[in-house]
Design a protein around this motif. Sequence first.
Motif: not given
Length: 324
Positions: A160-174, A180-184, A266-273
Amino acid sequence: MDSGEIARPKIPAFEQTEINWDKLDKTKLYVVGAGLFSGVTVALYPASVIKTRMQVASKDAAQNNAFAAIRNILKVDGIPGLYRGFGTVITGAVPVRIIFLTSLETTKAASLKLVEPFKLSEPVKAAIANGVAGMAASLCSQAVFVPIDVVSQRLMVQGYSGYANYNGGLDVARKILKSDGIRGLYRGFGLSVMTYSPSSAVWWASYGSSQRIIWRLLGHCNETETVPSQWNIMCVQATGGIVAGVVAACITTPLDTIKTRLQVMDSKQRQTVRQVVKRLIVEDGWKGFYRGLGPRFFSMSAWGTTMIVTYEYLKRICFKSEEV
């Protein structure tokens, strides 16, 4: 009264509806509660999806209200679109609720003892004890909840609105761990604490104090031997849940909007508060911070009311009667 009868102490109606933590069958509470709260989550989860979509919508997106968001989701994905990320949420819900409820009840009992020496009115004492308990419970559960929140929200907005597609929750986490590592998985953790902890404190404080006020308005503030009917108890608890949802939603929605935007990037869109805040103001002005207020208000009120009535009912059926 006959001389042989033992006088029973008269207590206010609202105290007769309270069941202390030490009087509950914990095993039954956790097992039965898992089933009951899972059912509540199934019913109210779509409101969270709609709220999230509205909060991350771009300025040009044609989703000006909740009904437009619903139409768009149903048009593109059908009913399953309203349950994106549900599997992840329901899997993590059980440990989160065990941590939350245990922390809530133990802290509330301790807080009530601490404020007892002070000559405060019942609504004030209830607000303080419930507020402290709600904040403590939220803080304790955030360590488990935030990664679930990050993953589920990525699934809610995928494609939606340019956001990435995933194959379920495990794929997102991976993918998050890879980039970004665990901090992601803990992106927005600070804002989650700042959002959910005050929200939980405000909700439980409002619920605890509003119950006392409602009982007083109903004429149950004085000491009495009459136990309110189950219907009256449920109505008072439900009304308290609605009041708490209104107060909490109005106070915490701006922080929730910022947090949600940070977590779905995602990591490419990262912004500060600061950048997120600036973009929201540019796009919509200050009203941009209240994107999704309607669904959030509905979700918090409906969830809060249903949850509290279910939880108080659960406590009643898990009550351990004293053996004579």
